[in-house]
Design an enzyme around this catalytic site. Structure first.
Site, PDB file in Angstrom:
ATOM      1  N   SER A 110       0.820  -1.208   0.000  1.00  0.00           N
ATOM      2  CA  SER A 110       0.000   0.000   0.000  1.00  0.00           C
ATOM      3  C   SER A 110       0.854   1.259   0.000  1.00  0.00           C
ATOM      4  O   SER A 110       1.922   1.313   0.627  1.00  0.00           O
ATOM      5  CB  SER A 110      -0.912   0.005   1.227  1.00  0.00           C
ATOM      6  N   TYR A 132      -3.814   5.044  -4.206  1.00  0.00           N
ATOM      7  CA  TYR A 132      -5.129   5.648  -4.400  1.00  0.00           C
ATOM      8  C   TYR A 132      -4.971   6.819  -5.362  1.00  0.00           C
ATOM      9  O   TYR A 132      -3.853   7.238  -5.680  1.00  0.00           O
ATOM     10  CB  TYR A 132      -5.687   6.142  -3.062  1.00  0.00           C
ATOM     11  N   THR A 158      -6.462   1.641  -6.482  1.00  0.00           N
ATOM     12  CA  THR A 158      -7.644   1.289  -5.684  1.00  0.00           C
ATOM     13  C   THR A 158      -8.669   2.411  -5.749  1.00  0.00           C
ATOM     14  O   THR A 158      -8.360   3.561  -5.445  1.00  0.00           O
ATOM     15  CB  THR A 158      -7.251   1.039  -4.225  1.00  0.00           C
ATOM     16  N   ARG A 167     -19.375   3.913  11.778  1.00  0.00           N
ATOM     17  CA  ARG A 167     -19.677   2.561  12.213  1.00  0.00           C
ATOM     18  C   ARG A 167     -20.876   2.644  13.146  1.00  0.00           C
ATOM     19  O   ARG A 167     -20.846   3.418  14.105  1.00  0.00           O
ATOM     20  CB  ARG A 167     -18.493   1.948  12.977  1.00  0.00           C
ATOM     21  N   LYS A 256      -8.611  -1.760  -8.969  1.00  0.00           N
ATOM     22  CA  LYS A 256      -9.189  -2.506  -7.850  1.00  0.00           C
ATOM     23  C   LYS A 256     -10.464  -1.834  -7.367  1.00  0.00           C
ATOM     24  O   LYS A 256     -10.500  -0.626  -7.165  1.00  0.00           O
ATOM     25  CB  LYS A 256      -8.181  -2.584  -6.697  1.00  0.00           C
ATOM     26  N   HIS A 280     -13.694  -3.333  -0.968  1.00  0.00           N
ATOM     27  CA  HIS A 280     -12.786  -2.817   0.066  1.00  0.00           C
ATOM     28  C   HIS A 280     -13.033  -3.501   1.407  1.00  0.00           C
ATOM     29  O   HIS A 280     -13.007  -2.869   2.469  1.00  0.00           O
ATOM     30  CB  HIS A 280     -12.934  -1.301   0.208  1.00  0.00           C
TER      31      HIS A 280
END
Length: 392
Positions: A110, A132, A158, A167, A256, A280
């Site tokens: 990454s 990215y 990506t 969340r 991706k 992801h």
């Protein structure tokens, strides 16, 4: 053989050991999915809906698991998926690279990694660099050229991320840097995880939240959230942008994050050599279908014009086989090897890769195939309506 102190038999056991060893906030960062986690859960549940159809006689004594992805010959169809700052172990991406090299497979590194690409490239030859769409065209190209100069054989772009950090159960606290305030906040969690603390103390370092691969090699690395903010402020790429980057990078080139056949066809049009069917890890728009549900329709859309890999929900070798039976060339794994590293460092990553290798070989044996290239949808029972954009 049963699990021992130095060996675990399943990825689920690696996850249990990671949870036991890691501070709560670090562990939660590894299992997070966006919003309610519907997509993350579906990535796992979808594999359970697919059933294999084994034979009982005339089974092959030996099996060939090798394949080629993005120009890299790999010993079995599992690739390390690029993941960001790896605070689960001091060796981070270097431990992962050593394990992947030992297993004869490729590693995605990454741009948000904690170790410089130059260090990692010295450890593994089959290196794919991931970025990215972050910064200007010139900055993105410079980042890719730095990786190429270090020895990266392929480029992964990506695109499956919309900056959703919410969340429903609460996001873990991740500091921008380990200052006194952050250490004080994490201290109670770390104090009750003595083995985690001891590992870092022996290394003589603290978890580094800098990301050294985003700028020039000599520059001071930006912090994780500093880079994240720049990423959020960068306009998303157009297909013309991706075509431009493809023209600049003349090696293997993966996009991706594909889940739709129309996007898969556009990836072919811009000249990509590979695509990853991915959501992801459940961290894109929640309620996106499981990657494996999207795979058959994408494969139908592009045929043999481009290599297709799958990323999301792989926990055992039979999952790998199911993905290959539905048309994937290989799979990428993320959480599984991070749990392995948390449980046992480099050895734990190797343990996870060996679990997957053995599982692929055993499932292939049961299905009566001597090579992963013989797999087809006929090896599976696929429920009606399972595969999006395709009739099976």
């Amino acid at each position: 053989m049963a699990s021992t102190k130095d060996w675990f038999e399943t990825v689920a056991e690696a996850q249990r050991r990671a949870k036991k060893r890691l501070p709560k906030g670090v562990y939660l960062a590894l299992v997070a999915g966006s919003e309610a986690g519907v997509t993350m859960d579906d990535n796992l549940a979808a594999f359970a809906e697919l059933k294999v159809r084994p034979h009982v006689a005339d089974l092959p004594h030996t099996r060939d698991l090798s394949t080629t992805v993005m120009g890299q010959e790999i010993s079995f169809p599992v690739i390390i998926s690029p993941t960001g700052v790896q605070a689960v172990h001091p060796d981070g991406e270097l431990a992962v690279a050593r394990a992947a090299a030992g297993a004869g497979t490729a590693m995605g590194l990454s741009a948000f990694a904690s170790k410089p690409v130059e260090q990692v490239a010295k450890t593994i030859d089959k290196l794919l660099f991931q970025t990215y769409w972050l910064g200007s065209r010139e900055e993105i190209l410079a980042r890719a050229e730095r990786a190429r100069a270090a020895g990266a054989k392929g480029l992964i772009v990506t695109l499956d991320w919309v900056f959703d950090s919410r969340r429903d159960w609460g996001s873990p606290f991740i500091p921008d840097k380990l200052d006194l305030k952050a250490m004080a906040r994490y201290a109670p969690q770390v104090a009750i995880k003595p083995r985690y603390l001891a590992t870092w103390l022996r290394s003589g370092s603290l978890p580094d939240l800098g990301v050294p691969n985003l700028g020039p090699r000599e520059a001071t690395p930006p912090t994780f959230f500093g880079a994240y903010g720049q990423w959020m402020g960068t306009p998303p790429p157009t297909w013309a942008d991706l075509a431009w980057l493809r023209e600049q990078w003349d090696g293997p080139f993966m996009i991706k994050g594909i889940t739709r056949p129309d996007d898969a066809r556009r990836a072919v049009d811009v000249g990509a050599s590979a695509i990853s069917v991915s959501n992801h890890g459940g961290n894109n728009v929640d309620t996106t279908p499981a990657s494996i549900r999207c795979l058959p329709g994408v494969v139908d859309a592009v045929g043999d014009q481009i290599e297709v890999v799958l990323d999301g929900g792989i926990r055992r070798g039979s999952d790998v086989v199911k993905a290959l039976a539905l048309g994937a060339r290989a799979v990428m794994v993320g959480r599984a090897y991070l749990w392995g590293m948390a449980a046992g460092g480099e050895r734990g990553v190797m343990n996870v890769l060996e679990i997957l290798r053995q599982g692929v070989s055993e499932t292939l044996l049961g299905l009566g195939h001597s090579s992963v290239h013989e797999l087809s949808p006929e090896d599976l029972l696929v429920p009606a309506g399972f595969a999006l954009d395709r009739k099976l």
